[in-house]
Write a protein that holds these residues in place. Structure first.
Motif, PDB file in Angstrom:
ATOM      1  N   PHE A  48       0.817  -1.210   0.000  1.00  0.00           N
ATOM      2  CA  PHE A  48       0.000   0.000   0.000  1.00  0.00           C
ATOM      3  C   PHE A  48       0.856   1.269   0.000  1.00  0.00           C
ATOM      4  CE2 PHE A  48      -3.465  -2.578   2.335  1.00  0.00           C
ATOM      5  CZ  PHE A  48      -3.924  -3.058   1.120  1.00  0.00           C
ATOM      6  N   TYR A  49       2.030   1.202   0.627  1.00  0.00           N
ATOM      7  CA  TYR A  49       2.865   2.395   0.734  1.00  0.00           C
ATOM      8  C   TYR A  49       3.769   2.586  -0.481  1.00  0.00           C
ATOM      9  CZ  TYR A  49       6.180   5.771   2.635  1.00  0.00           C
ATOM     10  OH  TYR A  49       6.971   6.874   2.836  1.00  0.00           O
ATOM     11  N   PHE A  50       4.012   1.538  -1.228  1.00  0.00           N
ATOM     12  CA  PHE A  50       4.976   1.607  -2.331  1.00  0.00           C
ATOM     13  C   PHE A  50       4.679   2.722  -3.332  1.00  0.00           C
ATOM     14  CE2 PHE A  50       6.518   0.235  -6.534  1.00  0.00           C
ATOM     15  CZ  PHE A  50       7.869   0.174  -6.267  1.00  0.00           C
ATOM     16  N   PRO A  51       3.425   2.972  -3.761  1.00  0.00           N
ATOM     17  CA  PRO A  51       3.189   4.060  -4.725  1.00  0.00           C
ATOM     18  C   PRO A  51       3.620   5.425  -4.221  1.00  0.00           C
ATOM     19  CG  PRO A  51       1.294   2.613  -4.612  1.00  0.00           C
ATOM     20  CD  PRO A  51       2.195   2.210  -3.492  1.00  0.00           C
ATOM     21  N   SER A  52       3.655   5.626  -2.895  1.00  0.00           N
ATOM     22  CA  SER A  52       4.001   6.935  -2.353  1.00  0.00           C
ATOM     23  C   SER A  52       5.482   7.249  -2.489  1.00  0.00           C
ATOM     24  CB  SER A  52       3.590   7.026  -0.882  1.00  0.00           C
ATOM     25  OG  SER A  52       2.196   6.862  -0.735  1.00  0.00           O
ATOM     26  N   VAL A  53       6.324   6.234  -2.583  1.00  0.00           N
ATOM     27  CA  VAL A  53       7.768   6.467  -2.691  1.00  0.00           C
ATOM     28  C   VAL A  53       8.241   6.412  -4.135  1.00  0.00           C
ATOM     29  CG1 VAL A  53       8.194   5.576  -0.378  1.00  0.00           C
ATOM     30  CG2 VAL A  53       8.300   4.023  -2.320  1.00  0.00           C
ATOM     31  N   THR A  54       7.329   6.176  -5.051  1.00  0.00           N
ATOM     32  CA  THR A  54       7.685   6.139  -6.470  1.00  0.00           C
ATOM     33  C   THR A  54       7.696   7.559  -7.028  1.00  0.00           C
ATOM     34  OG1 THR A  54       6.560   4.012  -6.617  1.00  0.00           O
ATOM     35  CG2 THR A  54       7.132   5.084  -8.676  1.00  0.00           C
ATOM     36  N   SER A  55       8.602   7.836  -7.933  1.00  0.00           N
ATOM     37  CA  SER A  55       8.702   9.157  -8.543  1.00  0.00           C
ATOM     38  C   SER A  55       7.401   9.531  -9.251  1.00  0.00           C
ATOM     39  CB  SER A  55       9.853   9.179  -9.556  1.00  0.00           C
ATOM     40  OG  SER A  55       9.830  10.355 -10.324  1.00  0.00           O
ATOM     41  N   THR A  56       6.899  10.719  -8.952  1.00  0.00           N
ATOM     42  CA  THR A  56       5.660  11.179  -9.577  1.00  0.00           C
ATOM     43  C   THR A  56       5.810  11.313 -11.085  1.00  0.00           C
ATOM     44  OG1 THR A  56       5.123  12.397  -7.562  1.00  0.00           O
ATOM     45  CG2 THR A  56       3.895  12.969  -9.541  1.00  0.00           C
ATOM     46  N   VAL A  57       6.977  11.756 -11.519  1.00  0.00           N
ATOM     47  CA  VAL A  57       7.219  11.896 -12.959  1.00  0.00           C
ATOM     48  C   VAL A  57       7.163  10.533 -13.634  1.00  0.00           C
ATOM     49  CG1 VAL A  57       8.883  12.617 -14.697  1.00  0.00           C
ATOM     50  CG2 VAL A  57       8.571  13.986 -12.632  1.00  0.00           C
ATOM     51  N   ALA A  58       7.778   9.523 -13.008  1.00  0.00           N
ATOM     52  CA  ALA A  58       7.770   8.185 -13.591  1.00  0.00           C
ATOM     53  C   ALA A  58       6.358   7.608 -13.632  1.00  0.00           C
ATOM     54  CB  ALA A  58       8.694   7.261 -12.793  1.00  0.00           C
ATOM     55  N   VAL A  59       5.616   7.754 -12.532  1.00  0.00           N
ATOM     56  CA  VAL A  59       4.251   7.227 -12.486  1.00  0.00           C
ATOM     57  C   VAL A  59       3.367   7.953 -13.494  1.00  0.00           C
ATOM     58  CG1 VAL A  59       2.221   6.886 -11.038  1.00  0.00           C
ATOM     59  CG2 VAL A  59       4.488   6.512 -10.088  1.00  0.00           C
ATOM     60  N   SER A  60       3.539   9.259 -13.627  1.00  0.00           N
ATOM     61  CA  SER A  60       2.744  10.020 -14.585  1.00  0.00           C
ATOM     62  C   SER A  60       3.010   9.559 -16.009  1.00  0.00           C
ATOM     63  CB  SER A  60       3.047  11.517 -14.448  1.00  0.00           C
ATOM     64  OG  SER A  60       2.752  11.989 -13.150  1.00  0.00           O
ATOM     65  N   THR A  61       4.260   9.272 -16.311  1.00  0.00           N
ATOM     66  CA  THR A  61       4.594   8.773 -17.650  1.00  0.00           C
ATOM     67  C   THR A  61       3.942   7.426 -17.920  1.00  0.00           C
ATOM     68  OG1 THR A  61       6.716   9.940 -17.505  1.00  0.00           O
ATOM     69  CG2 THR A  61       6.500   8.257 -19.209  1.00  0.00           C
ATOM     70  N   VAL A  62       3.951   6.552 -16.915  1.00  0.00           N
ATOM     71  CA  VAL A  62       3.298   5.248 -17.066  1.00  0.00           C
ATOM     72  C   VAL A  62       1.797   5.427 -17.292  1.00  0.00           C
ATOM     73  CG1 VAL A  62       2.735   3.096 -15.879  1.00  0.00           C
ATOM     74  CG2 VAL A  62       5.054   4.027 -15.741  1.00  0.00           C
ATOM     75  N   PHE A  63       1.181   6.350 -16.554  1.00  0.00           N
ATOM     76  CA  PHE A  63      -0.254   6.578 -16.705  1.00  0.00           C
ATOM     77  C   PHE A  63      -0.584   7.121 -18.089  1.00  0.00           C
ATOM     78  CE2 PHE A  63      -1.027   5.358 -12.557  1.00  0.00           C
ATOM     79  CZ  PHE A  63      -2.352   5.554 -12.198  1.00  0.00           C
TER      80      PHE A  63
END
Length: 359
Positions: A130-145
C-alpha cells in the motif's frame, strides 16, 4: 534546610539571562528561516506589485515598472484572457480539492484499519504494498499513466473485454457531471442553454463552473489518490497503534458493534491526526503541479490547468513574473482560508461533542 526564596530582582535577572541564552540557541534556526523563507516571501510580494520580465534587478528600478495592484486586478476584475485562464484554473483545482481530500483521506483510513488488525496475516507485506506508490517518482508514475490511459492503452483494452469503449482520457475535455446527465438524457452536454449559459462569474459561464472535472482531470485525481493514500495510511496507522487497548476492551465488554467502536471510540481518538491528514491533503491538493506539467500542461482545453502551474507558466513561460507572483500569493491566501475554515469546523464539532458528553 529549606531553600531560600529568590527575591524579585534576583529572579528577574535570572529570567533575563535565560531569555538571552534562549535567543542565542534559537538564533541559527531563526537566521536560516529568515534568510531562506521570510526574505524570499517579502521579495516575491514586491515582485507581485511590478511588471517585471526577469531581465533586470527588480529592487533597483531600471526597466521594471511599479504597477501596484494591477496584476491582481487583471486576475479578478478586468475582462481578458488572464482572468479567464485564472478562473479556469481555480475551477479545475476546486474540483480537484473537492474529490481528492475526502477520497484520499477515506481510503487511507480504510487501509490503516485493515492493516492494523492483529490477526491479519501478512500485515507487513500489505503495508509495503500500500505504501509503495508513495515512494515512487511522480514523474515516472505520470509517464506510465500516459501510456495506460491513452486511446489504445491497457485501460481501454480491459474495458473492451466488457463491451465498453473507453474515451481518449487525456484528450477528453468534457465535464463528467454533464457527461453523466447527458447520458441519462436530462441535458444536452454540448449545447447548454438558459441561465447557465447566459450568466458568468470571473469570465466563465455557470455551465463551465458546474460541468464538473473533465475526464482528463479525473485521471489525474485517480493518480493522485493512488500515490498519496500510502503516506496518509502510515500516519493513521501510527495513530491507531497509540489508541489505548483499554478503551477497545471496555467497549467490547459493553457489547458495542464494530461500527459503534469505529464511530465512538476509534475516530474520536484519531481526531488530531485526522485534522493533520486533512490539512496535508488540502494544502497538497491546492499545490498540485508536477502531474500537470508531465501530463499535458493544462491540456485538453485548459481543463487540467491549476493555479500553481499557471503561476509557473506566467513567470517562466511568458516572462511575466509580476503576474506569476500575484497568482502565487492568491493561492497562498486561498490555502490559509481553507485551512482556517477546516480548523474552525473541526473545533466546533469537537466542542459540540464535548457538550453532548457532559449532558
Amino acid at each position: 534546610m529549606s531553600r531560600a526564596v529568590e527575591t524579585g530582582p534576583r529572579r528577574s535577572r535570572r529570567s533575563g539571562r535565560q531569555g538571552v541564552w534562549g535567543w542565542l540557541f534559537v538564533s541559527p534556526a531563526t537566521l536560516v528561516l529568515g534568510l531562506f523563507l521570510l526574505l524570499p516571501i517579502l521579495m516575491a510580494l514586491w515582485v507581485s506589485l511590478l511588471h517585471w520580465d526577469g531581465q533586470s534587478d527588480p529592487f533597483t528600478g531600471g526597466e521594471t515598472d511599479f504597477v501596484g495592484l494591477d496584476n491582481y486586478r487583471e486576475l479578478f476584475t478586468r475582462d481578458g484572457l488572464d482572468r479567464t485562464l485564472f478562473a479556469t484554473s481555480l475551477r479545475n483545482n476546486a474540483y480537484y480539492v473537492l474529490f481528492f481530500v475526502p477520497l484520499a483521506t477515506g481510503l487511507a483510513l480504510t487501509l490503516a484499519l485493515v492493516v492494523n488488525q492483529r490477526l491479519l496475516r501478512g500485515r507487513g507485506a500489505l503495508r509495503t504494498t500500500f505504501y509503495f506508490p508513495s515512494v515512487t517518482s511522480t514523474v515516472a508514475v505520470s509517464t506510465v499513466f500516459l501510456f495506460l490511459f491513452q486511446g489504445s492503452g491497457a485501460v481501454n483494452g480491459v474495458l473492451s473485454w466488457f463491451g465498453m469503449k473507453g474515451p481518449n482520457w487525456f484528450a477528453d475535455a468534457r465535464g463528467v457531471v454533464w457527461v453523466v446527465l447527458g447520458g441519462l438524457g436530462l441535458v444536452d452536454p454540448d449545447h447548454p442553454s438558459g441561465l447557465l449559459a447566459e450568466h458568468d462569474f470571473l469570465g466563465l459561464s455557470w455551465f463551465e463552473w458546474l460541468s464538473g472535472p473533465s475526464v482528463a482531470m479525473c485521471t489525474l485525481l485517480f493518480l493522485a489518490i493512488w500515490t498519496s493514500s500510502g503516506t496518509f495510511m502510515l500516519i493513521f496507522l501510527a495513530a491507531l497503534q497509540d489508541v489505548p487497548r483499554e478503551l477497545e476492551e471496555a467497549a467490547a465488554l459493553d457489547g458495542v458493534t464494530r461500527r459503534q467502536m469505529l464511530w465512538h471510540v476509534t475516530l474520536p481518538a484519531l481526531r488530531p491526526v485526522l485534522f493533520l491528514v486533512l490539512t496535508l491533503a488540502l494544502i497538497g491538493s491546492w499545490q498540485v503541479f508536477d502531474m500537470v506539467y508531465v501530463m499535458g500542461q493544462g491540456a485538453p482545453g485548459n481543463t487540467t490547468l491549476t493555479p500553481a502551474f499557471l503561476s509557473y507558466q506566467s513567470g517562466f513561460g511568458e516572462a511575466d513574473y509580476g503576474q506569476g507572483a500575484a497568482i502565487a500569493f492568491i493561492l497562498f491566501a486561498i490555502i490559509l482560508l481553507c485551512t482556517g475554515a477546516q480548523r474552525l469546523l473541526l473545533r466546533e464539532r469537537t466542542a459540540r461533542t464535548s457538550r453532548k458528553a457532559v449532558r
